[in-house]
Design a protein around this motif. Structure first.
Motif, short mmCIF file in Angstrom:
data_model
loop_
_atom_site.label_atom_id
_atom_site.label_comp_id
_atom_site.label_asym_id
_atom_site.label_seq_id
_atom_site.Cartn_x
_atom_site.Cartn_y
_atom_site.Cartn_z
N LEU A 1 15.68 21.15 47.99
CA LEU A 1 16.36 20.68 46.79
C LEU A 1 17.19 19.45 47.12
O LEU A 1 18.20 19.17 46.49
N LEU B 1 14.23 30.25 50.65
CA LEU B 1 15.24 29.84 49.68
C LEU B 1 16.51 29.37 50.37
O LEU B 1 17.25 28.56 49.83
N TYR B 2 16.77 29.89 51.57
CA TYR B 2 17.93 29.45 52.33
C TYR B 2 17.83 27.95 52.59
O TYR B 2 18.79 27.21 52.46
N ILE C 1 18.64 25.94 49.48
CA ILE C 1 20.06 25.79 49.18
C ILE C 1 20.74 24.90 50.21
O ILE C 1 21.63 24.12 49.89
N LEU C 2 20.28 24.99 51.46
CA LEU C 2 20.87 24.14 52.50
C LEU C 2 20.58 22.66 52.21
O LEU C 2 21.47 21.81 52.34
N LEU D 1 20.08 21.50 49.33
CA LEU D 1 20.93 21.18 48.17
C LEU D 1 22.30 20.72 48.66
O LEU D 1 22.86 19.74 48.17
N GLY D 2 22.82 21.43 49.68
CA GLY D 2 24.10 21.03 50.27
C GLY D 2 24.00 19.65 50.90
O GLY D 2 24.90 18.82 50.75
#
Lengths: 343, 311
Positions: free
Chosen positions: A69, A121-122, A125-126, A128-129
């Protein structure tokens, strides 16, 4: 017999790309002649930029099975590289392209190494960060960047509006061609093996590290090139207000790939046109939607929900389903008329 | 920088911590039972918050009643997402669910201006303004410590809600069913657990908690917009990763850590070094980079348990 040859020619990616590019060039010529509104081709150009980003992401998600992401942040990197190289240092477009490539390769390698430790999914999100880091970083550096395209030269030619459009189109065609070749190469097959089972792929001698790094490098480079082209085409970006560098863009790119069908390049392009193109090309021309732009957002959202709910394989699956159905009923009609033997 | 000042800055993050903790718990609830991340978390929360604000500002309904109404909107949204959308879809995988929640974000973003018009306002201002008791002032260590009443109320509500939920998770039959579904949905079904009901309740609960968090956040003086919960949502996701998805309390710990570390980093700007004042601009960048480093060292999160992978 001739029909057969034509069909085979059409299935070659290069032919498809040339036809697509010719169609888009024709649209641009028509709009230059004043037959099509300028805003229509402008919308096509900006959608093609998103399609470039989406195709890079397609390789990552559809062929390597890695979810990310971070796309928005990578777009921002390309845009800022373009701004600093071209506007602040007054260098030509090629230099901006080289700098963008160098930075995005470095970032892609870094994210690739992260993907070796964190999965699924981790990882999404990572990244995304990571995208948030890049956005905050760029925002702290300079909130608004603006390019004056009249200084920009490409091979000594002055770039104007239609020149920028052609630049986008040529880049898009080139990248689609490269990607379609990569997919059919041993590297592409190795990526697909890695997506289906990392353990089985490793057992067959596929290097996880090499292919994950490559997948991330390619998708980051595509996103950064998208950002570079965005600056050439739209020419202004405000980090603090616009949503271009937020999670929304990353999700929209993900949406384009899923809606189109994660393993098809043309499907992904179609997905980009649905997520980005429909609203700017058609809906914004209809007076009702002009008065209530909120309905456009709602309609796009509804379309995404419906497509994912009922066509998990994306629109490519939907279209090939229709094609198969048509062929079946066609054959049936023929059998009814001529009997079974001739079918 | 004096001690009371430092304490006050930390206390200033109290509301932020509470809101992030509630949002992170909601994200974990959904993630554990449906193995997907709910990107509509923030926008559903904003929608419920709009209803609460309208009831409070337009019709003069007491805040707690308005809050209950807003949370009901959240519950309905959650049930709608799980029962109507996910269960009627054709073999929707986790990534597909993510995309659906993203589509819902677009629908809600478009719908809010249609229903509520002008998208920006600070509705809960009148709640504390003009009241003497808006701030509580305490003498402390030779200085004055100012704590806002709202922060204390938020802290109380959050602790009470989370404590109740953790007790229920640990000791009630429902909690056992949730933990069983989270651990393995298929086996849970074999054991006679109605995992569909558990998933639906989790979605409803998650969305209601989101609305509670949004109302708390807006009550702190933030203008409500369709996207005003986005930052909180991103932080909540990162908090879940930081704390580890494999436990229910890990994300809450992570949610407390992120605003805390952010404040500690902002203390650096008072250091007697040249250029230290510029640090405040890079605050969030430093926090996120620290977070990345922690996750790279411990991929399962601070409190996570390593997951054995079947081949």
């Amino acid at each position: 017999m001739k029909m057969h040859k034509l069909r085979r020619l059409m299935s070659v990616p290069l032919t498809q790309i040339i036809l697509f590019a010719a169609l888009m060039t024709a649209l641009q010529l028509l709009s230059m002649a004043g037959l099509i509104p300028n805003s229509f081709t402008y919308a096509i150009g900006s959608t093609l930029i998103y399609a470039i980003v989406a195709i890079g992401f397609c390789l990552l998600l559809g062929y390597s099975g890695l979810a990310s992401l971070g796309t928005a942040g990578f777009i921002g990197v390309g845009a800022y590289a373009a701004y600093y190289v071209m506007e602040s240092f007054g260098m030509p477009y090629i230099a901006a392209l080289a700098v963008t490539l160098a930075i995005s390769v470095a970032i892609g390698v870094a994210v690739g190494f992260i993907s070796l430790r964190v999965e699924g999914l981790y990882l999404a999100i990572l990244t995304l960060g990571l995208s948030e880091i890049l956005r905050n970083l760029l925002m702290a550096v300079q909130a608004t960047i603006k390019i004056d395209i009249s200084n920009a030269r490409l091979f000594g030619v002055q770039l104007n509006d239609s020149g920028a459009y052609m630049l986008v189109l040529v880049t898009f065609s080139l990248l689609v061609w490269l990607t379609s070749n990569l997919i059919d190469s041993p590297t592409g097959r190795a990526m697909l093996a890695m997506k289906n089972s990392t353990s089985a792929a490793q057992a067959m001698g596929v290097s996880l590290m090499k292919h994950r790094l490559l997948a991330f490098v390619i998708s980051t480079v595509f996103a950064a090139i998208g950002g570079l082209l965005y600056m050439m085409y739209v020419r202004v970006m405000t980090t603090s207000v616009s949503t271009l560098l937020t999670m929304t863009t990353s999700l929209n790119i993900l949406g384009a790939v899923i809606i189109g069908g994660a393993k098809s390049l043309w499907g992904t392009t179609l997905g980009a046109f649905i997520v980005y193109g429909i609203q700017s090309m058609f809906l914004s021309k209809i007076p009702f939607f002009q008065k209530n732009p909120a309905f456009i957002t709602m309609l796009t959202g509804l379309l995404i929900v419906v497509v994912v709910m009922f066509f998990p394989g994306g629109l490519t699956q939907f279209l090939s389903g229709i094609k198969a159905k048509l062929q079946r009923s066609f054959r049936k009609v023929r059998e009814d008329i001529y009997g079974k033997d001739l079918g | 920088m004096t001690l009371p000042f430092a304490l006050m800055m930390l206390l200033g993050q109290l509301v932020n911590m509470c809101v992030t903790a509630l949002a992170a718990f909601a994200v974990t609830m959904v993630f554990r039972t449906s193995t997907t991340t709910n990107f509509a978390q923030g926008s559903v929360a904003a929608l419920g918050c709009y209803y609460t604000a309208e009831l409070f500002g337009k019709y003069g309904v007491p805040v707690y009643l308005g809050l209950i109404a807003g949370m009901l909107v959240g519950v309905l949204c959650g049930l709608f997402i799980d029962i109507v959308i996910f269960r009627n879809g054709k073999s929707v995988n986790p990534v597909g669910k993510q995309i659906i929640t993203m589509g819902l974000v677009s629908i809600i973003f478009g719908g809010i201006p249609l229903r509520f018009g002008n998208p920006e306002r600070v509705p809960f201002e009148s709640l504390y303004r003009g009241k003497e008791a808006a701030n509580i002032i305490v003498d402390f260590a030779g200085g004055k410590l100012v704590v806002s009443r709202h922060a204390l109320i938020c802290l109380g509500v959050t602790v009470a809600v989370l404590a109740a939920l953790f007790l229920l998770l640990k000791f009630s039959k429902w909690g056992l069913a949730v933990r069983a579904t989270a651990s393995n949905e298929f086996t849970a079904e074999l054991m006679g657990i109605n995992s569909h009901a558990i998933t639906a309740i989790s979605w409803a609960l998650a969305c209601a908690l989101g609305v509670l968090a949004a109302v708390m956040y807006a009550g702190n003086g933030t203008a409500i917009t369709a996207s005003f919960m986005t930052t909180i949502q991103v932080n909540a996701f990162l908090a879940c990763i930081l704390g580890g998805f494999s436990t229910f309390y890990g994300p809450v710990v992570g949610a407390v850590c992120i605003p805390l570390v952010s404040t500690l980093v902002s203390f650096l700007q008072y250091l007697p070094i040249e250029g230290a004042a510029a640090i405040s601009r890079w605050n969030m960048v430093i926090v996120y980079v620290l977070l990345m480093i922690v996750i790279l060292i411990k991929p399962q999160g601070l409190l996570g348990k390593p997951v054995a992978k079947k081949v």
